[in-house]
Design a protein around this motif. Structure first.
Motif, PDB file in Angstrom:
ATOM      1  N   GLU A   3       0.836  -1.206   0.000  1.00 43.45           N
ATOM      2  CA  GLU A   3       0.000   0.000   0.000  1.00 43.45           C
ATOM      3  C   GLU A   3       0.872   1.257   0.000  1.00 43.45           C
ATOM      4  OE1 GLU A   3      -2.237  -0.798   3.465  1.00 43.45           O
ATOM      5  OE2 GLU A   3      -3.531  -2.232   2.446  1.00 43.45           O
ATOM      6  N   ASN A   4       1.962   1.226   0.753  1.00 41.49           N
ATOM      7  CA  ASN A   4       2.850   2.390   0.797  1.00 41.49           C
ATOM      8  C   ASN A   4       3.486   2.659  -0.564  1.00 41.49           C
ATOM      9  OD1 ASN A   4       2.401   3.041   3.473  1.00 41.49           O
ATOM     10  ND2 ASN A   4       4.043   1.732   4.215  1.00 41.49           N
ATOM     11  N   GLU A   5       3.851   1.598  -1.283  1.00 40.39           N
ATOM     12  CA  GLU A   5       4.419   1.772  -2.622  1.00 40.39           C
ATOM     13  C   GLU A   5       3.366   2.364  -3.566  1.00 40.39           C
ATOM     14  OE1 GLU A   5       7.683  -1.870  -2.674  1.00 40.39           O
ATOM     15  OE2 GLU A   5       5.599  -2.288  -3.197  1.00 40.39           O
ATOM     16  N   ALA A   6       2.134   1.874  -3.459  1.00 39.34           N
ATOM     17  CA  ALA A   6       1.052   2.386  -4.309  1.00 39.34           C
ATOM     18  C   ALA A   6       0.797   3.861  -4.012  1.00 39.34           C
ATOM     19  CB  ALA A   6      -0.221   1.567  -4.093  1.00 39.34           C
ATOM     20  N   VAL A  49      -7.447   2.618   5.190  1.00 36.63           N
ATOM     21  CA  VAL A  49      -7.328   1.163   5.360  1.00 36.63           C
ATOM     22  C   VAL A  49      -6.154   0.848   6.281  1.00 36.63           C
ATOM     23  CG1 VAL A  49      -6.699  -0.973   4.156  1.00 36.63           C
ATOM     24  CG2 VAL A  49      -8.467   0.507   3.215  1.00 36.63           C
ATOM     25  N   GLN A  50      -5.038   1.550   6.105  1.00 42.63           N
ATOM     26  CA  GLN A  50      -3.871   1.316   6.954  1.00 42.63           C
ATOM     27  C   GLN A  50      -4.180   1.646   8.414  1.00 42.63           C
ATOM     28  OE1 GLN A  50      -0.994   3.712   4.797  1.00 42.63           O
ATOM     29  NE2 GLN A  50      -0.032   1.875   3.970  1.00 42.63           N
ATOM     30  N   LYS A  51      -4.945   2.705   8.654  1.00 38.52           N
ATOM     31  CA  LYS A  51      -5.313   3.063  10.029  1.00 38.52           C
ATOM     32  C   LYS A  51      -6.177   1.973  10.654  1.00 38.52           C
ATOM     33  CE  LYS A  51      -5.185   8.056   9.352  1.00 38.52           C
ATOM     34  NZ  LYS A  51      -5.991   9.274   9.222  1.00 38.52           N
ATOM     35  N   TYR A  52      -7.155   1.464   9.893  1.00 37.30           N
ATOM     36  CA  TYR A  52      -8.032   0.412  10.411  1.00 37.30           C
ATOM     37  C   TYR A  52      -7.252  -0.869  10.678  1.00 37.30           C
ATOM     38  CZ  TYR A  52     -12.266   3.120   9.780  1.00 37.30           C
ATOM     39  OH  TYR A  52     -13.240   4.066   9.889  1.00 37.30           O
ATOM     40  N   ARG A  53      -6.315  -1.190   9.812  1.00 36.52           N
ATOM     41  CA  ARG A  53      -5.506  -2.400  10.033  1.00 36.52           C
ATOM     42  C   ARG A  53      -4.658  -2.273  11.280  1.00 36.52           C
ATOM     43  NH1 ARG A  53      -3.832  -3.735   3.908  1.00 36.52           N
ATOM     44  NH2 ARG A  53      -5.775  -4.743   3.324  1.00 36.52           N
ATOM     45  N   ALA A  54      -4.228  -1.059  11.600  1.00 30.72           N
ATOM     46  CA  ALA A  54      -3.441  -0.851  12.816  1.00 30.72           C
ATOM     47  C   ALA A  54      -4.285  -1.161  14.054  1.00 30.72           C
ATOM     48  CB  ALA A  54      -2.913   0.579  12.868  1.00 30.72           C
ATOM     49  N   GLY A  56      -6.821  -3.414  14.128  1.00 35.12           N
ATOM     50  CA  GLY A  56      -7.011  -4.859  14.162  1.00 35.12           C
ATOM     51  C   GLY A  56      -7.921  -5.305  13.041  1.00 35.12           C
ATOM     52  N   THR A  57      -7.975  -6.597  12.851  1.00 36.81           N
ATOM     53  CA  THR A  57      -8.822  -7.140  11.797  1.00 36.81           C
ATOM     54  C   THR A  57     -10.276  -7.095  12.236  1.00 36.81           C
ATOM     55  OG1 THR A  57      -8.734  -9.403  12.642  1.00 36.81           O
ATOM     56  CG2 THR A  57      -6.988  -8.741  11.086  1.00 36.81           C
ATOM     57  N   ILE A  58     -11.167  -7.284  11.286  1.00 36.94           N
ATOM     58  CA  ILE A  58     -12.597  -7.310  11.599  1.00 36.94           C
ATOM     59  C   ILE A  58     -12.893  -8.423  12.592  1.00 36.94           C
ATOM     60  CG2 ILE A  58     -14.881  -7.796  10.630  1.00 36.94           C
ATOM     61  CD1 ILE A  58     -13.898  -6.401   8.056  1.00 36.94           C
ATOM     62  N   GLU A  59     -12.260  -9.567  12.407  1.00 33.98           N
ATOM     63  CA  GLU A  59     -12.486 -10.702  13.304  1.00 33.98           C
ATOM     64  C   GLU A  59     -12.024 -10.374  14.726  1.00 33.98           C
ATOM     65  OE1 GLU A  59     -10.874 -11.008  10.311  1.00 33.98           O
ATOM     66  OE2 GLU A  59     -12.565 -11.890   9.221  1.00 33.98           O
ATOM     67  N   GLU A  60     -10.879  -9.695  14.845  1.00 39.47           N
ATOM     68  CA  GLU A  60     -10.377  -9.313  16.166  1.00 39.47           C
ATOM     69  C   GLU A  60     -11.321  -8.322  16.839  1.00 39.47           C
ATOM     70  OE1 GLU A  60      -5.547  -9.704  15.482  1.00 39.47           O
ATOM     71  OE2 GLU A  60      -6.578  -7.858  14.901  1.00 39.47           O
TER      72      GLU A  60
END
Length: 125
Positions: A3-6, A49-54, A56-60
Motif C-alpha cells: 500500500e505504501n508503494e502504491a 485502510v492502513q489506520k483500520y488495520r493498525a 485490528g482485523t474485523i475478526e479481532e
C-alpha cells in the motif's frame, strides 16, 4: 506491491493530458484534473485502510465486542453463607464472598482473569 508503494506512485503520477496542456475532456477543472482527484481519493482510501488495520482485523474487533458484552457468570454452588462459587463460560472458577444471602455489595471481579470476558452480576434476567 505494498500500500505504501502504491501511495508513493499515486502521489508522483500526473495526468498525461494535463502535463501536455491539452484541452480535452481530461483537462484540469479549476486547476485539478479528474485523474489527480482520483489519485487523491485512492491515496486517502489506502491511508484509511492502513489506520483500520493498525487497530485490528474485523475478526479481532468482533471478538473484542463479544468479550465486552457482559455475561452472567454461571452459579456452581455455595461453600458457605458468605462464599459462593461461579464459573465463566471458559471454565474459569470464581469464588465470591458476599453478605449473607445477598449478592449485592460483593467483591466479585468485573472480568474473567482467564479469558477477559466481562461479567454481569446484576439480579436482573
Amino acid at each position: 506491491m505494498t500500500e505504501n508503494e502504491a501511495i508513493k506512485i499515486l502521489k508522483k503520477d500526473s495526468c498525461y493530458e494535463c502535463s501536455q496542456g491539452a484541452d480535452s475532456p481530461f483537462s484540469c477543472e479549476y486547476g485539478e484534473c479528474r485523474v489527480a482527484k482520483a489519485n487523491r481519493a485512492a491515496i486517502k482510501a489506502l491511508e484509511e485502510v492502513q489506520k483500520y488495520r493498525a487497530i485490528g482485523t474485523i475478526e479481532e474487533c468482533r471478538a473484542a465486542v463479544v468479550k465486552q458484552t457482559a455475561k452472567k457468570p454461571i452459579f456452581s454452588h455455595n461453600l458457605s453463607d458468605t462464599l459462593s462459587v461461579f464459573h465463566c463460560e471458559c471454565g474459569n472458577i470464581i469464588k465470591v464472598s458476599h453478605d449473607i444471602g445477598i449478592m449485592d455489595n460483593n467483591n466479585a471481579p468485573n472480568y474473567c482473569s482467564n479469558c477477559g470476558c466481562r461479567f454481569d452480576w446484576s439480579d436482573e434476567e
